[in-house]
Design an enzyme around this catalytic site. Structure first.
Site, PDB file in Angstrom:
ATOM      1  N   ARG A 234      52.530  66.530  88.751  1.00 53.59           N
ATOM      2  CA  ARG A 234      53.766  66.841  89.453  1.00 53.59           C
ATOM      3  C   ARG A 234      53.880  68.358  89.485  1.00 53.59           C
ATOM      4  O   ARG A 234      53.484  69.038  88.535  1.00 53.59           O
ATOM      5  CB  ARG A 234      54.991  66.264  88.715  1.00 53.59           C
ATOM      6  CG  ARG A 234      55.133  64.754  88.820  1.00 53.59           C
ATOM      7  CD  ARG A 234      55.545  64.311  90.225  1.00 53.59           C
ATOM      8  NE  ARG A 234      55.764  62.858  90.308  1.00 53.59           N
ATOM      9  CZ  ARG A 234      54.842  61.983  90.698  1.00 53.59           C
ATOM     10  NH1 ARG A 234      53.627  62.378  91.033  1.00 53.59           N
ATOM     11  NH2 ARG A 234      55.136  60.694  90.764  1.00 53.59           N
ATOM     12  N   GLU A 263      58.651  70.147  97.381  1.00 55.53           N
ATOM     13  CA  GLU A 263      57.812  69.473  98.386  1.00 55.53           C
ATOM     14  C   GLU A 263      58.673  69.041  99.555  1.00 55.53           C
ATOM     15  O   GLU A 263      59.763  68.516  99.329  1.00 55.53           O
ATOM     16  CB  GLU A 263      57.096  68.275  97.749  1.00 55.53           C
ATOM     17  CG  GLU A 263      56.066  68.732  96.726  1.00 55.53           C
ATOM     18  CD  GLU A 263      55.275  67.597  96.094  1.00 55.53           C
ATOM     19  OE1 GLU A 263      55.423  66.438  96.526  1.00 55.53           O
ATOM     20  OE2 GLU A 263      54.504  67.862  95.174  1.00 55.53           O
ATOM     21  N   HIS A 282      50.362  66.311  98.744  1.00 54.13           N
ATOM     22  CA  HIS A 282      50.634  65.207  97.813  1.00 54.13           C
ATOM     23  C   HIS A 282      49.951  63.913  98.288  1.00 54.13           C
ATOM     24  O   HIS A 282      50.618  62.915  98.566  1.00 54.13           O
ATOM     25  CB  HIS A 282      52.153  65.000  97.657  1.00 54.13           C
ATOM     26  CG  HIS A 282      52.523  64.279  96.400  1.00 54.13           C
ATOM     27  ND1 HIS A 282      53.659  64.550  95.679  1.00 54.13           N
ATOM     28  CD2 HIS A 282      51.894  63.293  95.713  1.00 54.13           C
ATOM     29  CE1 HIS A 282      53.720  63.756  94.622  1.00 54.13           C
ATOM     30  NE2 HIS A 282      52.652  62.976  94.622  1.00 54.13           N
TER      31      HIS A 282
HETATM   32  P1  NAP Z   1      49.280  57.637  81.967  1.00 50.23           P
HETATM   33  O1  NAP Z   1      48.217  56.589  81.894  1.00 50.23           O
HETATM   34  O2  NAP Z   1      50.582  57.376  81.278  1.00 50.23           O
HETATM   35  O3  NAP Z   1      48.653  59.006  81.436  1.00 50.23           O
HETATM   36  C1  NAP Z   1      49.405  60.101  81.077  1.00 50.23           C
HETATM   37  C2  NAP Z   1      48.745  60.780  79.904  1.00 50.23           C
HETATM   38  O4  NAP Z   1      49.474  61.944  79.554  1.00 50.23           O
HETATM   39  C3  NAP Z   1      48.705  59.905  78.665  1.00 50.23           C
HETATM   40  O5  NAP Z   1      47.383  59.867  78.207  1.00 50.23           O
HETATM   41  C4  NAP Z   1      49.600  60.622  77.661  1.00 50.23           C
HETATM   42  O6  NAP Z   1      49.019  60.477  76.382  1.00 50.23           O
HETATM   43  C5  NAP Z   1      49.515  62.051  78.137  1.00 50.23           C
HETATM   44  N1  NAP Z   1      50.607  62.907  77.711  1.00 50.23           N
HETATM   45  C6  NAP Z   1      50.461  64.133  77.158  1.00 50.23           C
HETATM   46  N2  NAP Z   1      51.623  64.678  76.877  1.00 50.23           N
HETATM   47  C7  NAP Z   1      52.554  63.802  77.249  1.00 50.23           C
HETATM   48  C8  NAP Z   1      53.959  63.824  77.199  1.00 50.23           C
HETATM   49  N3  NAP Z   1      54.637  64.861  76.683  1.00 50.23           N
HETATM   50  N4  NAP Z   1      54.610  62.751  77.674  1.00 50.23           N
HETATM   51  C9  NAP Z   1      53.933  61.703  78.168  1.00 50.23           C
HETATM   52  N5  NAP Z   1      52.577  61.643  78.236  1.00 50.23           N
HETATM   53  C10 NAP Z   1      51.903  62.690  77.779  1.00 50.23           C
HETATM   54  O7  NAP Z   1      49.661  57.941  83.464  1.00 50.23           O
HETATM   55  P2  NAP Z   1      48.697  57.928  84.759  1.00 50.23           P
HETATM   56  O8  NAP Z   1      48.753  56.590  85.404  1.00 50.23           O
HETATM   57  O9  NAP Z   1      47.387  58.495  84.403  1.00 50.23           O
HETATM   58  O10 NAP Z   1      49.523  58.944  85.690  1.00 50.23           O
HETATM   59  C11 NAP Z   1      49.759  60.269  85.247  1.00 50.23           C
HETATM   60  C12 NAP Z   1      50.687  61.008  86.177  1.00 50.23           C
HETATM   61  O11 NAP Z   1      49.981  61.372  87.358  1.00 50.23           O
HETATM   62  C13 NAP Z   1      51.890  60.232  86.693  1.00 50.23           C
HETATM   63  O12 NAP Z   1      52.963  60.254  85.773  1.00 50.23           O
HETATM   64  C14 NAP Z   1      52.241  60.934  87.983  1.00 50.23           C
HETATM   65  O13 NAP Z   1      53.212  61.929  87.775  1.00 50.23           O
HETATM   66  C15 NAP Z   1      50.929  61.601  88.379  1.00 50.23           C
HETATM   67  N6  NAP Z   1      50.400  61.016  89.630  1.00 50.23           N
HETATM   68  C16 NAP Z   1      50.285  61.836  90.724  1.00 50.23           C
HETATM   69  C17 NAP Z   1      49.779  61.301  91.896  1.00 50.23           C
HETATM   70  C18 NAP Z   1      49.637  62.168  93.120  1.00 50.23           C
HETATM   71  O14 NAP Z   1      49.823  61.658  94.214  1.00 50.23           O
HETATM   72  N7  NAP Z   1      49.285  63.423  92.991  1.00 50.23           N
HETATM   73  C19 NAP Z   1      49.393  59.968  91.986  1.00 50.23           C
HETATM   74  C20 NAP Z   1      49.524  59.183  90.859  1.00 50.23           C
HETATM   75  C21 NAP Z   1      50.035  59.717  89.679  1.00 50.23           C
HETATM   76  P3  NAP Z   1      49.927  60.420  75.079  1.00 50.23           P
HETATM   77  O15 NAP Z   1      50.974  59.404  75.344  1.00 50.23           O
HETATM   78  O16 NAP Z   1      48.978  60.091  73.987  1.00 50.23           O
HETATM   79  O17 NAP Z   1      50.472  61.813  74.955  1.00 50.23           O
END
Ligand code: NAP
Length: 322
Positions: A234, A263, A282
């Site tokens: 983000r 955005e 995005h």
């Molecule tokens: P996810 O599986 O929950 O992965 C997020 C990772 O961040 C986890 O491994 C978590 O590990 C870590 N993390 C580190 N610090 C954190 C904190 N303070 N709070 C929460 N987590 C923390 O999520 P995902 O499915 O990979 O998606 C990640 C993000 O990508 C989404 O939330 C979204 O904002 C973004 N996204 C963007 C697009 C785009 O179009 N550009 C598309 C999809 C997703 P720990 O819990 O061990 O810390």
């Protein structure tokens, strides 16, 4: 009585047909704020994305039992407030993981190999002789990739990096990702070490209070001068003003950005006139297949949540009292 669902983002026809089998669907344009809020007042559920849903918008929406966001990120919602109101919030993890990882990797390759800049050079008719060092890029294979937030998408990026590009993978997380460590040799380190060692720093954390401006002036300064920052999480996870300064001053080499603090990004943003910045609108999950799967997943989440049978993809599990 048939339930009422507000759809505040267009969904594919078959997904709309599915929703209509289960409820009366009202299509709302969230840009028409007052009409949208009025539609929520007597709705049982809502489905959509890319719109901030504030507590104030839900005042008086006493029937509302479920919200389904067509996204994995849920930073547009006040989750604690939804839980207090007894509203289930459902998201769409997994279905978008691979296409988003592809976007991340395309930013890595495009920035390293100057794909967008040099494609523009050819199209502008500037390619008059064999190119020289001033147009060379840098290698991706064999380099070090630092993933800040190695979860689902970060894991899919790590797989591409380690198995496809023979890269060394470093990562930060609050907890260890054993699978990535075993399967991709990923090494969990402190952020300072990741920043100091990585050739590519890739953000894949959710946007929260803790991750807001996680990368600012000090962190950019801690990166290698030759490093490239990739952000497809983000926009607010990076202090964009500090990034602009770092790129202008040569603190880091370049940036690949799918997301921005505002955005759409302003047309006069200095980022857009920098050759060493690749900027995308995005598009993380934006393929026909994935966007369809996300809409379908969100619709199924919503219908199941309204039936009281949803057990997965729930952001605020505590709302169920489990
Ligand atoms: P996810 O599986 O929950 O992965 C997020 C990772 O961040 C986890 O491994 C978590 O590990 C870590 N993390 C580190 N610090 C954190 C904190 N303070 N709070 C929460 N987590 C923390 O999520 P995902 O499915 O990979 O998606 C990640 C993000 O990508 C989404 O939330 C979204 O904002 C973004 N996204 C963007 C697009 C785009 O179009 N550009 C598309 C999809 C997703 P720990 O819990 O061990 O810390």
């Amino acid at each position: 009585m048939k339930k009422k669902i507000v759809a505040y983002k267009p969904v594919p026809a078959d997904v709309m047909a599915y929703l209509r089998e289960h409820a009366d669907v009202v299509e709302a344009d969230a840009a028409q704020h007052d009409a949208f809020v009025a539609a929520l007042k007597d709705a049982d559920g809502a489905i959509g994305a890319s719109v901030k849903i504030t507590p104030a918008m839900l005042e008086g929406a006493t029937r509302l039992k479920a919200l389904a966001t067509i996204s994995v990120g849920f930073d547009n919602f006040d989750v604690a407030d939804l839980t207090r109101r007894g509203i289930v919030l459902a998201n769409t993890p997994d279905v978008l993981t691979e296409s988003t990882a592809d976007t991340v990797f395309s930013l890595i390759l495009a920035t390293a190999r100057r794909v967008v800049e040099l494609a523009g050079y050819v199209k502008a008719g500037e390619w008059k002789r064999s190119i020289g060092a001033e147009h060379f890029g840098v290698d991706v294979q064999g380099k070090t990739l630092g993933i800040v937030g190695l979860g689902r998408i970060g894991g899919a990026v790590a797989r591409r990096a380690a198995l496809g590009f023979n890269m060394r993978v470093l990562y930060t997380n609050r907890s260890a990702n054993d699978h990535a460590e075993r399967a991709y040799g990923a090494k969990r380190v402190e952020l300072a070490e990741l920043l100091a060692q990585s050739d590519f720093v890739c953000l894949q954390v959710p946007l929260t209070k803790e991750t807001h401006h996680l990368i600012g002036a000090a962190e950019l300064k801690a990166m290698k001068k030759s490093a490239i920052l990739i952000n497809a999480s983000r926009g607010q996870t990076v202090d964009e003003a500090a990034l602009i300064e770092a790129l202008k001053g040569g603190t880091i080499h370049g940036a690949g950005l799918d997301v921005f603090e505002q955005e759409p990004v302003a047309a006069d943003s200095p980022l857009l006139s920098m050759k060493n910045v690749v900027a995308l609108p995005h598009i993380g999950s934006a393929t026909h297949e994935t966007r369809h799967a996300m809409a379908r997943c969100a619709a199924e989440n919503l219908v199941a949540a309204l039936d009281g049978t949803l057990r997965t993809n729930i952001v605020n599990r505590d709302v169920l009292g489990t």
